[in-house]
Design a protein around this motif. Sequence first.
Motif, short mmCIF file in Angstrom:
data_model
loop_
_atom_site.label_atom_id
_atom_site.label_comp_id
_atom_site.label_asym_id
_atom_site.label_seq_id
_atom_site.Cartn_x
_atom_site.Cartn_y
_atom_site.Cartn_z
N ALA A 367 9.12 2.69 46.35
CA ALA A 367 7.70 2.21 46.90
C ALA A 367 7.43 1.44 47.95
O ALA A 367 6.21 1.51 48.48
CB ALA A 367 7.63 1.39 45.36
N THR A 368 8.60 1.37 48.60
CA THR A 368 8.24 0.36 49.80
C THR A 368 8.93 1.11 51.27
O THR A 368 9.10 0.67 52.31
CB THR A 368 8.97 -1.10 49.94
OG1 THR A 368 10.37 -0.85 49.59
CG2 THR A 368 8.30 -1.80 48.66
N VAL A 390 6.48 -5.03 44.89
CA VAL A 390 6.92 -3.89 43.91
C VAL A 390 6.26 -4.39 42.38
O VAL A 390 5.74 -3.62 41.85
CB VAL A 390 8.21 -3.54 44.27
CG1 VAL A 390 8.38 -2.46 42.94
CG2 VAL A 390 8.50 -2.92 45.19
N ASN A 392 3.95 -6.26 42.03
CA ASN A 392 2.29 -6.28 42.00
C ASN A 392 2.00 -4.66 41.72
O ASN A 392 0.76 -4.50 41.19
CB ASN A 392 1.80 -6.88 43.47
CG ASN A 392 2.02 -8.39 43.62
OD1 ASN A 392 1.83 -8.94 42.43
ND2 ASN A 392 1.80 -8.75 44.67
N ALA A 393 2.53 -3.68 42.24
CA ALA A 393 2.33 -2.25 42.38
C ALA A 393 2.68 -2.08 40.79
O ALA A 393 2.08 -1.27 40.19
CB ALA A 393 3.18 -1.43 43.33
N LEU A 397 -0.51 -0.30 38.80
CA LEU A 397 -0.27 0.79 38.19
C LEU A 397 0.28 1.25 37.02
O LEU A 397 0.41 2.37 36.22
CB LEU A 397 0.55 1.69 39.28
CG LEU A 397 0.05 1.97 40.65
CD1 LEU A 397 1.08 2.23 41.68
CD2 LEU A 397 -1.19 2.92 40.64
N LYS A 418 3.50 7.32 39.64
CA LYS A 418 2.78 6.27 39.91
C LYS A 418 3.73 5.68 40.97
O LYS A 418 3.03 4.66 41.91
CB LYS A 418 2.76 5.35 38.62
CG LYS A 418 1.73 5.69 37.56
CD LYS A 418 1.90 5.14 36.38
CE LYS A 418 1.35 5.59 35.30
NZ LYS A 418 1.23 4.77 33.95
N ALA A 422 2.13 4.32 44.64
CA ALA A 422 2.59 3.00 45.09
C ALA A 422 2.92 3.02 46.41
O ALA A 422 2.40 2.20 47.26
CB ALA A 422 3.41 2.20 44.16
N ARG A 423 3.80 4.05 46.81
CA ARG A 423 4.04 4.23 48.27
C ARG A 423 3.11 4.32 48.97
O ARG A 423 2.94 3.93 50.17
CB ARG A 423 5.29 4.84 48.37
CG ARG A 423 6.05 5.21 49.88
CD ARG A 423 7.09 6.09 49.89
NE ARG A 423 6.61 7.41 49.56
CZ ARG A 423 7.42 8.22 48.98
NH1 ARG A 423 8.56 8.12 48.60
NH2 ARG A 423 6.97 9.47 49.05
N ALA A 426 0.67 1.35 49.70
CA ALA A 426 1.46 0.00 50.17
C ALA A 426 0.92 -0.38 51.48
O ALA A 426 0.91 -1.36 52.08
CB ALA A 426 2.80 0.36 50.24
N THR A 456 -9.45 2.79 44.60
CA THR A 456 -9.04 3.02 45.93
C THR A 456 -10.28 3.55 46.69
O THR A 456 -10.66 2.75 47.85
CB THR A 456 -8.18 3.82 46.22
OG1 THR A 456 -6.80 3.50 45.35
CG2 THR A 456 -7.65 3.64 47.51
#
Length: 508
Positions: A367-368, A390, A392-393, A397, A418, A422-423, A426, A456
């Motif tokens: 995710a990061t 993460v 928070n993501a 999500l 998902k 997230a990535r 970010a 978004t």
Amino acid sequence: MTETAAPEPDSSAEPPIAEAIGVTKRFGRTLALDRVGLRVHAGRTHALVGRNGAGKSTLVSILTGLAPPDEGEVRFRGQRAPAIADRDAWRSRVACVYQHSTIIPELSVAENLFIGRQGLGGRIINWRTMRARARELLDTWSVPVDVRTPARELSVEHRQLVEIARSLSYGARFIILDEPTAQLDGTAIKRLFGRIRDLQTQGVTFLFISHHLDETYEICSDVTVFRDARHVLTAPVADLGKTELIAAMTGESTELARAVPRERPDPTAAPALRLEKLTRTGEFADVEFEVRPGEMVGLAGGGSSGRVEVAETIVGSRRATAGSVLVSGVRLRSSGTHAALAAGIGFVPRDRHDEGLVPAMSVADNATLTVPQRLGRFGLLSRRTRDTLVRNAIEGLDIKADSPGQGVSELSGGNQQKVVFARALATDPAVLVLITPTAGVDVRSKQTLLAVVRDTADRGTAVLVVSDELDDLRDCDRVLVMVQGQLRTEYEKGWDDRELVAAMEGMA
């Protein structure tokens, strides 16, 4: 339209040249074919149509012996199909000419015709004999090319004809044409259809797969429709109107309800994404459109429309031949995904397995991947900072994971998707490009992901949704339709399902 039962075996005197009976195929948890049937009669051209994911490609792999069915069987002229390992027996019964040629460019036409059997039964190649046999083969099937010509010099049209001739040389009289017109212009398509009709009179039978339904009505005698891995109907083409055919392909609308309609974006805002005559030779040409902050724009089309290629060029995974991509008014001066990311483009690729995830890494690391600079200083990453981001993501999500450190390969398909979202989010991108964003996920995950896309856009991100799934496109303020590498039509919000699908299939 009510689904019909899959065709039962025919007890008439002359059995079908090819037949699939009650075929089921699974790939892990995915049911790719659900007790489908297909019956193709000799001397006819039979269309197999359906939206992406309907099961067409899986059936082709089973009909050509590249994959065994989990249930059901395949027959040729009433006889059970050969063992999977007996490739010569399969070649003598069926062949497939794919959209992407299997001709080897470095070899001559003659060598391609007899590849793997250049000795023609002997241990030493007699070039004169091989070329003579090649000329005889091409003359028999009226293929107008010189056997000495390097294959790289052949047109797409002639490469296809050489592939058909090669298939016929093994004794096959049942040929599957998979998107044969995708790279042909109108004149070449007419010539190809003329050759198909000529070969039919000589006893060759075709299964024709195309996203262009007009071609089905022009060249085919019968049509079978698959939808969601199931057989829907089989009928003579002459008895099935275009409206009925599209209805069979799309089924009933599965519109996902939403509580609050989106506000229209500011039409006077400067574009966040602008394409100027974007071109990639052989795939798409002179594509121009804009996406404003807070706007959701759909880019739709069939399998050979060029929509995915345009998206992948925007995000830098393909290089444009000409034209420009501008983000927030700034022209991208270099290609590549790093340049696109630095310019403010977030991206969800079409295949999370091959392009979206690193299976050996954790949820947190996946995710990061796009924001290492936010995780620490001087090249040292803070696990605490990473895990906070993460978590928070995961909450935002609704990712079902035991912890940020859980392996991403342990998650379900919907939760993996998902993580890919997230990535992409970010970096707080100015532009978000999504390719088939809900492919292969369950209904609940689909609802979550589409809600994230809406939110978004509501926060001011320009969103480009590249998909042929109608539910992915419903919230878009506009939908642009591509056909054979060009933008053809634009639909405002509130479009009719059948009208949009007709446009995507090149019938508008």
